[in-house]
Design a protein around this motif. Structure first.
Motif, PDB file in Angstrom:
ATOM      1  N   UNK A 287      28.523  24.464 -10.427  1.00 43.54           N
ATOM      2  CA  UNK A 287      28.973  25.160 -11.633  1.00 43.54           C
ATOM      3  C   UNK A 287      30.391  24.735 -12.015  1.00 43.54           C
ATOM      4  N   UNK A 288      31.277  24.643 -11.030  1.00 44.51           N
ATOM      5  CA  UNK A 288      32.647  24.208 -11.327  1.00 44.51           C
ATOM      6  C   UNK A 288      32.666  22.773 -11.837  1.00 44.51           C
ATOM      7  N   UNK A 289      31.879  21.912 -11.222  1.00 43.66           N
ATOM      8  CA  UNK A 289      31.807  20.497 -11.624  1.00 43.66           C
ATOM      9  C   UNK A 289      31.329  20.377 -13.072  1.00 43.66           C
ATOM     10  N   UNK A 290      30.278  21.085 -13.402  1.00 41.84           N
ATOM     11  CA  UNK A 290      29.724  21.033 -14.755  1.00 41.84           C
ATOM     12  C   UNK A 290      30.682  21.691 -15.747  1.00 41.84           C
ATOM     13  N   UNK A 291      31.302  22.799 -15.359  1.00 40.42           N
ATOM     14  CA  UNK A 291      32.252  23.487 -16.234  1.00 40.42           C
ATOM     15  C   UNK A 291      33.423  22.575 -16.584  1.00 40.42           C
ATOM     16  N   UNK A 292      33.975  21.891 -15.596  1.00 40.51           N
ATOM     17  CA  UNK A 292      35.080  20.970 -15.852  1.00 40.51           C
ATOM     18  C   UNK A 292      34.652  19.857 -16.815  1.00 40.51           C
ATOM     19  N   UNK A 293      33.434  19.376 -16.648  1.00 38.77           N
ATOM     20  CA  UNK A 293      32.888  18.334 -17.516  1.00 38.77           C
ATOM     21  C   UNK A 293      32.798  18.839 -18.959  1.00 38.77           C
ATOM     22  N   UNK A 294      32.190  20.014 -19.160  1.00 35.35           N
ATOM     23  CA  UNK A 294      32.033  20.578 -20.506  1.00 35.35           C
ATOM     24  C   UNK A 294      33.384  20.934 -21.126  1.00 35.35           C
ATOM     25  N   UNK A 295      34.311  21.446 -20.319  1.00 40.42           N
ATOM     26  CA  UNK A 295      35.635  21.804 -20.833  1.00 40.42           C
ATOM     27  C   UNK A 295      36.322  20.608 -21.490  1.00 40.42           C
ATOM     28  N   UNK A 296      36.132  19.411 -20.928  1.00 40.11           N
ATOM     29  CA  UNK A 296      36.739  18.210 -21.505  1.00 40.11           C
ATOM     30  C   UNK A 296      36.238  17.974 -22.931  1.00 40.11           C
ATOM     31  N   UNK A 297      34.973  18.212 -23.156  1.00 39.90           N
ATOM     32  CA  UNK A 297      34.389  17.989 -24.475  1.00 39.90           C
ATOM     33  C   UNK A 297      34.754  19.102 -25.459  1.00 39.90           C
ATOM     34  N   UNK A 298      35.015  20.303 -24.939  1.00 37.65           N
ATOM     35  CA  UNK A 298      35.357  21.433 -25.802  1.00 37.65           C
ATOM     36  C   UNK A 298      36.852  21.510 -26.124  1.00 37.65           C
ATOM     37  N   UNK A 299      37.670  20.762 -25.417  1.00 36.06           N
ATOM     38  CA  UNK A 299      39.122  20.818 -25.597  1.00 36.06           C
ATOM     39  C   UNK A 299      39.562  20.710 -27.059  1.00 36.06           C
ATOM     40  N   UNK A 300      39.029  19.782 -27.859  1.00 31.58           N
ATOM     41  CA  UNK A 300      39.485  19.697 -29.253  1.00 31.58           C
ATOM     42  C   UNK A 300      39.277  20.993 -30.055  1.00 31.58           C
ATOM     43  N   UNK A 301      38.304  21.804 -29.669  1.00 29.85           N
ATOM     44  CA  UNK A 301      38.040  23.053 -30.389  1.00 29.85           C
ATOM     45  C   UNK A 301      38.971  24.176 -29.941  1.00 29.85           C
ATOM     46  N   UNK A 302      39.667  23.973 -28.819  1.00 29.86           N
ATOM     47  CA  UNK A 302      40.531  25.006 -28.278  1.00 29.86           C
ATOM     48  C   UNK A 302      39.793  26.018 -27.415  1.00 29.86           C
ATOM     49  N   UNK A 303      38.500  25.790 -27.205  1.00 29.32           N
ATOM     50  CA  UNK A 303      37.688  26.711 -26.402  1.00 29.32           C
ATOM     51  C   UNK A 303      37.454  26.157 -25.013  1.00 29.32           C
TER      52      UNK A 303
END
Length: 154
Positions: free
Chosen positions: A21-37
């Protein structure tokens, strides 16, 4: 004790799921960064958009989250005007959460990154394995796990 009767800490189901879960969350967070979420915030907005206004307790149950943890995740969404906390429509003593117009716009911006993350994850992990993984994880959430500790007899 037989090997099958005792698994060592390195074979802990909880640890394996949390690491994934942490591994996948970190991965998704990188893609969501431009949205600020962050991933959790994106998921909260997605649930509220899909299910409509709801109490924090109802949302916590939907998210399979502890109420206080959810509360900490809602604070920045409320502070940034993405979620509004309003008087309950059914019970005026309760508080309901709803997505604001700013939250809708932020969510739409996040969808772009989320779609990219979904595609890249599926490409790396495999489409069939990804679908199987989701099905297995949904089955885990639907499983009634007895919360009483099992007593061990040696």
């Amino acid at each position: 004790m037989a090997r099958s009767a005792y698994l060592g800490p390195e074979e802990c189901n909880c640890l394996a799921v949390r690491q994934a879960a942490r591994h996948i969350t970190q991965f998704y967070d990188q893609f969501l960064t431009p949205s600020g979420l962050r991933t959790t915030q994106f998921s909260i907005l997605a649930k509220l958009r899909r299910l409509g206004p709801m109490t924090i307790n109802a949302l916590a149950a939907e998210m399979v989250m502890d109420r206080t943890t959810l509360g900490r995740n809602i604070l920045p969404l409320e502070r940034d005007g993405l979620v509004a906390v309003e008087q309950g429509s059914r019970d005026r003593r309760s508080k309901e959460l709803r997505v604001t117009e700013a939250g809708e716009a932020c969510f739409r911006a996040g969808v772009k990154g989320w779609v990219q993350a979904q595609r890249q994850f599926e490409k790396a992990f495999g489409a069939e394995r990804t679908a199987d993984m989701r099905a297995l994880l949904h089955a885990v959430v639907a499983t009634n796990l007895d919360t009483k500790p099992v007593s061990f007899v040696e």
